[in-house]
Design an enzyme around this catalytic site. Sequence first.
Site, short mmCIF file in Angstrom:
data_model
loop_
_atom_site.label_atom_id
_atom_site.label_comp_id
_atom_site.label_asym_id
_atom_site.label_seq_id
_atom_site.Cartn_x
_atom_site.Cartn_y
_atom_site.Cartn_z
N GLU A 83 0.85 -1.20 0.00
CA GLU A 83 0.00 0.00 0.00
C GLU A 83 0.88 1.24 0.00
O GLU A 83 0.46 2.32 0.41
CB GLU A 83 -1.01 -0.01 1.15
CG GLU A 83 -0.50 -0.37 2.50
CD GLU A 83 -1.62 -0.55 3.52
OE1 GLU A 83 -2.43 0.37 3.68
OE2 GLU A 83 -1.67 -1.61 4.16
N CYS A 120 -3.70 -3.85 4.16
CA CYS A 120 -2.76 -4.87 4.68
C CYS A 120 -3.16 -6.30 4.33
O CYS A 120 -2.35 -7.21 4.43
CB CYS A 120 -2.64 -4.75 6.19
SG CYS A 120 -2.29 -3.08 6.74
N HIS A 244 -3.05 -10.08 11.90
CA HIS A 244 -2.46 -8.83 11.42
C HIS A 244 -2.15 -7.96 12.65
O HIS A 244 -3.00 -7.79 13.52
CB HIS A 244 -3.44 -8.09 10.49
CG HIS A 244 -3.00 -6.69 10.21
ND1 HIS A 244 -1.77 -6.41 9.66
CD2 HIS A 244 -3.58 -5.47 10.45
CE1 HIS A 244 -1.62 -5.10 9.54
NE2 HIS A 244 -2.70 -4.51 10.02
N1 CAA Z 1 0.79 3.27 30.52
C1 CAA Z 1 0.16 2.17 30.05
N2 CAA Z 1 -0.72 2.20 28.98
C2 CAA Z 1 -0.94 3.40 28.40
C3 CAA Z 1 -0.29 4.59 28.85
C4 CAA Z 1 0.60 4.48 29.96
N3 CAA Z 1 1.24 5.53 30.42
N4 CAA Z 1 -0.72 5.60 28.05
C5 CAA Z 1 -1.59 5.10 27.16
N5 CAA Z 1 -1.72 3.76 27.37
C6 CAA Z 1 -2.52 2.80 26.60
C7 CAA Z 1 -3.95 3.28 26.35
O1 CAA Z 1 -4.79 2.97 27.45
C8 CAA Z 1 -4.29 2.50 25.11
O2 CAA Z 1 -4.58 1.17 25.43
P1 CAA Z 1 -6.09 0.61 25.33
O3 CAA Z 1 -6.56 0.86 23.92
O4 CAA Z 1 -5.96 -0.86 25.61
O5 CAA Z 1 -6.87 1.39 26.33
C9 CAA Z 1 -2.95 2.46 24.34
O6 CAA Z 1 -1.94 2.72 25.31
C10 CAA Z 1 -2.83 3.53 23.24
O7 CAA Z 1 -3.07 4.77 23.82
P2 CAA Z 1 -4.09 5.80 23.13
O8 CAA Z 1 -5.34 5.07 22.74
O9 CAA Z 1 -4.19 7.01 23.96
O10 CAA Z 1 -3.22 6.11 21.82
P3 CAA Z 1 -3.53 7.09 20.66
O11 CAA Z 1 -4.94 7.56 20.68
O12 CAA Z 1 -2.47 8.11 20.61
O13 CAA Z 1 -3.33 6.14 19.39
C11 CAA Z 1 -4.24 4.63 17.81
C12 CAA Z 1 -3.85 4.83 19.27
C13 CAA Z 1 -5.50 5.44 17.53
C14 CAA Z 1 -4.50 3.16 17.55
C15 CAA Z 1 -3.09 5.14 16.90
O14 CAA Z 1 -1.90 4.46 17.18
C16 CAA Z 1 -3.40 5.03 15.43
O15 CAA Z 1 -4.13 5.84 14.85
N6 CAA Z 1 -2.80 4.02 14.73
C17 CAA Z 1 -2.96 3.83 13.32
C18 CAA Z 1 -4.22 3.10 12.98
C19 CAA Z 1 -4.14 1.65 13.40
O16 CAA Z 1 -3.10 1.05 13.50
N7 CAA Z 1 -5.33 1.04 13.64
C20 CAA Z 1 -5.40 -0.37 13.97
C21 CAA Z 1 -6.56 -1.04 13.28
S1 CAA Z 1 -6.50 -0.68 11.53
C22 CAA Z 1 -5.35 -1.79 10.92
O17 CAA Z 1 -5.00 -2.74 11.56
C23 CAA Z 1 -4.78 -1.53 9.55
C24 CAA Z 1 -3.43 -0.96 9.67
O18 CAA Z 1 -2.44 -1.70 9.67
C25 CAA Z 1 -3.25 0.49 9.78
#
Ligand code: CAA
Length: 445
Positions: A83, A120, A244
């Site tokens: 991709e 993916c 994945h």
């Molecule tokens: N100690 C322990 N854990 C902590 C922490 C700390 N100090 N701070 C945060 N966390 C945890 C949070 O609780 C969260 O865990 P849970 O979901 O289990 O509650 C985790 O760490 C991530 O924290 P946030 O949710 O606050 O993180 P974020 O909002 O900044 O980003 C995300 C998370 C939205 C997934 C981001 O990484 C993102 O946009 N990623 C790209 C999209 C993606 O990968 N999506 C996955 C499904 S799509 C897919 O699979 C296709 C692909 O390859 C892209």
Amino acid sequence: MTAVGIDAIEIWTGKLKLDLPETFAPAKGEEPEKYTKGLGLEASSFPDVYEDIVTMGANAAKRLMDRRGLTPDDVGRIDVATESAFDNSKPVSTYIAGCLEKVFDGDFHHANKGERKFACVAGTQSIDDAYNWIKAGRNRGRSALVVATDTALYARGDPGEATQGAGAVAMLISEDPDVVELSTEQGYGSADETDFLKPNQQFPSVDGKRSVQVYLARMREALEDYESVAGDTHPDDFAYIPFHTPFPGMVRKAGLLGFRHMIRDTGIEDDLAAEIGRQPREGEFDSREAYEEAIREYMDALKRTETYRDWYASAIDPTLTISRQVGNWYTGSVHLARTSALKNAAETGQKLTGERLLVGSYGSGAQAEIHAETVREGWRDEIGALNLDEQLARRYDLDFGEYEKIHDAHNHDKETEVEEFTQPSGEFVFTGWGRMNERKYEYVE
Ligand code: CAA
């Protein structure tokens, strides 16, 4: 029936590394545990300035062909899943074949080449295409080369920036394979979704939180669809369940949902009933909200049980070891998860021949696919031949300023002069653009 599946695997990681808890988190003013505990990531791989999806894919493919003593004549098709393509017409597989023709005797003029796109899940779809081509008897005794290669970069400041990665997985699909045989049965969960997309842009538009929900919803559909043809699944049926892995925290969620689904109406649910009760059934509730709340409570209790933790530690956690060190490789990611599981089995002396894996692929946009694989006798030698640990250990460790420079160097909209951080040796490199704006490559001794 002839067994068809993955006969050989090779991996090529981008040669740079960004340490997430040590380098990225402090620069972003975040706690390291968000990465190590929350997302489950230690580091991301990045391509050096002379690397891209073609060099990484061709380098993985060359290692595979060298190791298996193959010539172009042994390969009847080359499918690239990516991709991160840079051309809407000329497929990346032609570039990779062009690279390989520089170092192997003969050519790939007889080989059918293509490029698969469905985020993916396209790597798994390419394996499917190869499987069908062989099963249809069109392969004339030849194997298919499938290369899943990506540079998974997000715009700076996007929440996805924490989950970047770059690398390639090359796989040989053959009759009578050495690593795993693929099941005929498959399940799909596929819907028109806008969770993650790149409408003619390099960096994705992402609805991160929604993408997590869409992943789980489509994966669940795929599991139910798989069970409709293969029968109910049970945790004891599978030695490992590679998913994945955009980041390991995602798989933690998928694993828990999958386990709850698989143990429903089994002895495991009965055995756990004294400790955490039975699973809520929708018919027992007045509203959907009340049912969902009860499910959340059950899942919270389930994930703390020894039964679940033992299963997770043996069937899921070993699939995540590589991903923790490299981040998201998009199309290659589920294939890294499988490799990670097999590598764990080899390192712990596990007997795996004849055991089964359940493999869950996912692509945004969105589609999940689930199938089973049976491990073949040659798996240990194949996995033992990988040099991934050396590749990971010798990555150049970027500081934050260097990370920003390399991100800019790979940004198609920026003109930058960045020196390479590592010295290429025995590999394909990107050397610049030709007169029709094509990308040019050379092999460096
Ligand atoms: N100690 C322990 N854990 C902590 C922490 C700390 N100090 N701070 C945060 N966390 C945890 C949070 O609780 C969260 O865990 P849970 O979901 O289990 O509650 C985790 O760490 C991530 O924290 P946030 O949710 O606050 O993180 P974020 O909002 O900044 O980003 C995300 C998370 C939205 C997934 C981001 O990484 C993102 O946009 N990623 C790209 C999209 C993606 O990968 N999506 C996955 C499904 S799509 C897919 O699979 C296709 C692909 O390859 C892209």
